[in-house]
Every structure is written in structure tokens, then in C-alpha cells.
Design a protein around this motif. Structure first.
Motif, mmCIF file in Angstrom:
data_model
loop_
_atom_site.group_PDB
_atom_site.id
_atom_site.type_symbol
_atom_site.label_atom_id
_atom_site.label_comp_id
_atom_site.label_asym_id
_atom_site.label_seq_id
_atom_site.Cartn_x
_atom_site.Cartn_y
_atom_site.Cartn_z
ATOM 1 N N ASP A 31 6.139 -6.807 2.871
ATOM 2 C CA ASP A 31 5.479 -6.927 1.739
ATOM 3 C C ASP A 31 4.272 -7.564 1.469
ATOM 4 O O ASP A 31 3.514 -8.195 0.455
ATOM 5 C CB ASP A 31 6.333 -8.017 0.816
ATOM 6 N N PHE A 32 3.109 -7.529 2.106
ATOM 7 C CA PHE A 32 1.947 -7.413 2.419
ATOM 8 C C PHE A 32 0.962 -7.182 1.129
ATOM 9 O O PHE A 32 0.988 -7.669 0.308
ATOM 10 C CB PHE A 32 1.157 -7.390 3.269
ATOM 11 N N ILE A 33 1.468 -5.860 0.566
ATOM 12 C CA ILE A 33 0.587 -5.684 -0.156
ATOM 13 C C ILE A 33 1.334 -5.828 -1.540
ATOM 14 O O ILE A 33 1.745 -5.354 -1.528
ATOM 15 C CB ILE A 33 0.389 -3.724 -0.009
ATOM 16 N N GLY A 34 0.298 -5.405 -2.307
ATOM 17 C CA GLY A 34 1.049 -6.190 -3.756
ATOM 18 C C GLY A 34 0.619 -5.276 -4.895
ATOM 19 O O GLY A 34 -0.008 -4.811 -4.576
ATOM 20 N N ILE A 41 -7.703 -0.095 -6.771
ATOM 21 C CA ILE A 41 -7.880 1.059 -6.004
ATOM 22 C C ILE A 41 -8.252 1.978 -6.929
ATOM 23 O O ILE A 41 -8.814 2.961 -6.780
ATOM 24 C CB ILE A 41 -8.041 0.534 -4.467
ATOM 25 N N VAL A 42 -6.763 2.190 -6.816
ATOM 26 C CA VAL A 42 -6.052 3.625 -7.462
ATOM 27 C C VAL A 42 -7.024 3.785 -8.668
ATOM 28 O O VAL A 42 -7.522 4.442 -9.585
ATOM 29 C CB VAL A 42 -4.399 3.499 -8.228
ATOM 30 N N VAL A 46 -8.198 6.939 -7.204
ATOM 31 C CA VAL A 46 -7.903 7.592 -5.026
ATOM 32 C C VAL A 46 -6.283 7.261 -5.442
ATOM 33 O O VAL A 46 -5.818 6.584 -6.682
ATOM 34 C CB VAL A 46 -8.152 6.971 -4.327
ATOM 35 N N SER A 47 -4.897 8.195 -4.792
ATOM 36 C CA SER A 47 -3.902 7.919 -5.215
ATOM 37 C C SER A 47 -2.983 6.867 -4.148
ATOM 38 O O SER A 47 -4.056 6.346 -3.491
ATOM 39 C CB SER A 47 -3.065 9.112 -4.202
ATOM 40 N N SER A 48 -2.259 6.416 -4.872
ATOM 41 C CA SER A 48 -1.658 4.821 -4.217
ATOM 42 C C SER A 48 -1.105 4.954 -2.708
ATOM 43 O O SER A 48 -1.585 3.867 -1.576
ATOM 44 C CB SER A 48 -0.498 4.547 -5.088
ATOM 45 N N VAL A 54 -6.014 1.525 2.632
ATOM 46 C CA VAL A 54 -7.185 1.293 2.843
ATOM 47 C C VAL A 54 -7.090 0.042 2.645
ATOM 48 O O VAL A 54 -7.794 -1.390 3.652
ATOM 49 C CB VAL A 54 -8.017 1.228 1.004
ATOM 50 N N ILE A 55 -6.416 -1.008 2.082
ATOM 51 C CA ILE A 55 -5.913 -1.589 2.327
ATOM 52 C C ILE A 55 -4.703 -2.666 3.748
ATOM 53 O O ILE A 55 -5.658 -3.581 3.692
ATOM 54 C CB ILE A 55 -4.948 -2.502 1.407
ATOM 55 N N LEU A 56 -4.688 -1.197 4.179
ATOM 56 C CA LEU A 56 -4.014 -1.714 5.969
ATOM 57 C C LEU A 56 -5.168 -1.863 6.659
ATOM 58 O O LEU A 56 -5.145 -3.092 7.368
ATOM 59 C CB LEU A 56 -2.910 -1.421 6.124
ATOM 60 N N ALA A 57 -5.958 -1.126 6.974
ATOM 61 C CA ALA A 57 -6.926 -0.178 7.221
ATOM 62 C C ALA A 57 -8.011 -1.712 7.223
ATOM 63 O O ALA A 57 -8.166 -2.168 8.451
ATOM 64 C CB ALA A 57 -7.803 0.436 7.568
#
Length: 265
Positions: A31-34, A41-42, A46-48, A54-57
Motif C-alpha cells: 500500500d506504498f502508493i496512494g 502525476i495523472v 498520463v495514465s494511472s 513511475v512512482i515505484l521505479a
């Protein structure tokens, strides 16, 4: 040939790196990304799925702007890994619609509903293998909270019916016909879905081995508990010989759900 061998070894190393990153993420911080990070970023158009990648990279330390090696890894893997799933598609599945899961605890085993948080990552399908040898994990997420049936043992998930199970069972369900024998029952998803097919005459689950104290029941239906009752049957030799299709339900830890060292920052 030597050049091809070097390419093969590099792809293997890339596969190992990606699996290590993702297993760490899925085990330690799914659940790192919220929503706020995704929306930011969207908003750039760009798409979700791309925002998720991008966030995980960035969390894994990749520089996908100035580092050509990291850019290549992102292009070869991350663009193909992450998928936004529609909760309604799975909520409308016949099993989810018709099978009602009570909350029951017997000894160390517990039957209940677990949930994925919005934008929580999870394994969503089988690994894709490319012709060049790359192994592309499939990770899904929902934009809303999603509940799914689960059996826990000693507080740890043992069995589930999640999008991963639904997607990976589509082909064997489509192929089933006539008299069907399943070795293993799980939470009854395969047996139930196959039993609903017009071209299936009977479904006989063989659930010898580990004893499962709890199971699903279908409310207000003449066939209520049919799956649970069928699970008690051990097929005879003649029943096996007369079966048209045989399906095995195995619970094998996904390689992405094994512990790895490190952490997602």
C-alpha cells in the motif's frame, strides 16, 4: 553465439532484479502508493498505470530520465507490469454474486473477507514470458477498496479468491466439459464455475489431504452446500476413468510473494 549468451545473461539478471524489487514491494509495502501521488502525476496527462510505474521505479532507485540502463529496464518491464483493474468486473462475477462467505474461526483457521486498499498492489495474473526470455510479472490495483474471500491460518493468508485466481482459472473453466474431476477444492471457485456450465454433466472434487474446516455456502438455493458436500467425495477408480476433464487445485507460493531483503522507501 557469445554475444547471444551475454544478452541471455543480462536478461536473466534483469529478471532477478525486477522480481526482487517487486517481491520486496508486495511483501513489505503493497500500500506504498496512494491516491494523491497518482493524481499528481495523472494530472500531467498520463495514465494511472504509467503513474504507478513511475512512482515505484523512483522508489526502487531507478533514474528513468538520465540513466539509459534504467530507462531500458523501465521500458522492457515496468510499462508492461502494472494494470488498473475495474472492481465492478470482479464484483459481478457469479461466484462473488452467489457465494456468501460467513466469518468463521475454528482453531487456527479463519474464514473471512480480506480487502485491498485503493492503489494497493497485488499479483493479478500469470507471469508473461517473452520470446527473448524476459519474465514480466503482472501486478494489478484498484482505485477503490476491494473485498475478497480468504482463509487464514495462524493469521496468515492461506487461500483466497482474488482477481489472480479468477484470471488464471479462466482457460481451464472454458475448457471443462462432461464429467469433471478436480484434485483439490480450495474455496470452491473452480468447482462452482464449472458446475454452472451447460456442457458439464458433473463435478467431483477430491479433497483428501489437508482438512479444511470451513467452506462457502450459497444462500437460498436448492443446490446450497453442493460444493461443500461434493468435496467429501473421494472418486472411485471407475469415476476417474470416466472423467472427461481433470483439474488440480494447488496452493504454491507465488515467486513475487516470497520474502526478499531490503525495503521500499
Amino acid at each position: 553465439m557469445e554475444h547471444d549468451h551475454e544478452i541471455d545473461e543480462k536478461i536473466k539478471r534483469d529478471n532477478y532484479k525486477v522480481f526482487d524489487w517487486l517481491s520486496n514491494y508486495l511483501n513489505n509495502a503493497p500500500d506504498f502508493i496512494g491516491k494523491e501521488e497518482i493524481d499528481e502525476i495523472v494530472g500531467a496527462g498520463v495514465s494511472s498505470e504509467y503513474a504507478f510505474a513511475v512512482i515505484l521505479a523512483a522508489a526502487f532507485g531507478l533514474d528513468i530520465v538520465d540513466n539509459p540502463i534504467d530507462k531500458a529496464v523501465f521500458h522492457n518491464y515496468f510499462n508492461k507490469i502494472f494494470h488498473k483493474l475495474e472492481a465492478s468486473e470482479y464484483a459481478n462475477n457469479p461466484y462473488y454474486q452467489n457465494i456468501k462467505i460467513p466469518r468463521i474461526q475454528i482453531g487456527n483457521s479463519e474464514l473471512k473477507y480480506e480487502k485491498y486498499k485503493p492503489f494497493e498492489g497485488f499479483v493479478s495474473n500469470d507471469i508473461i514470458r517473452t520470446t527473448e526470455g524476459r519474465q514480466i510479472p503482472q501486478v494489478g490495483f484498484f482505485e477503490t477498496e476491494f473485498h475478497f474471500p480468504a482463509v487464514l491460518e495462524n493469521g496468515r493468508i492461506w487461500m483466497t479468491i482474488t482477481p489472480n485466481e479468477i484470471e488464471t482459472m479462466k482457460e481451464p473453466i472454458e475448457q471443462a466439459f462432461g464429467k469433471v474431476l478436480t484434485f483439490g477444492l480450495g474455496l470452491g471457485y473452480y468447482a462452482y464455475m464449472v458446475s454452472e456450465k451447460d456442457n458439464v454433466d458433473s463435478v467431483t472434487p477430491n479433497r483428501s489431504g489437508h482438512e479444511t474446516p470451513v467452506g462457502p455456502a450459497r444462500a437460498e438455493d436448492p443446490g446450497a452446500n453442493a460444493v461443500s458436500e461434493a468435496a467429501k467425495a473421494v472418486p472411485t477408480e471407475s469415476e476417474v476413468a470416466g472423467s472427461v476433464g481433470i483439474y488440480t487445485v494447488l496452493f504454491i507460493p507465488n515467486p513475487l510473494c516470497l520474502q526478499s531483503e531490503g525495503s521500499v522507501h
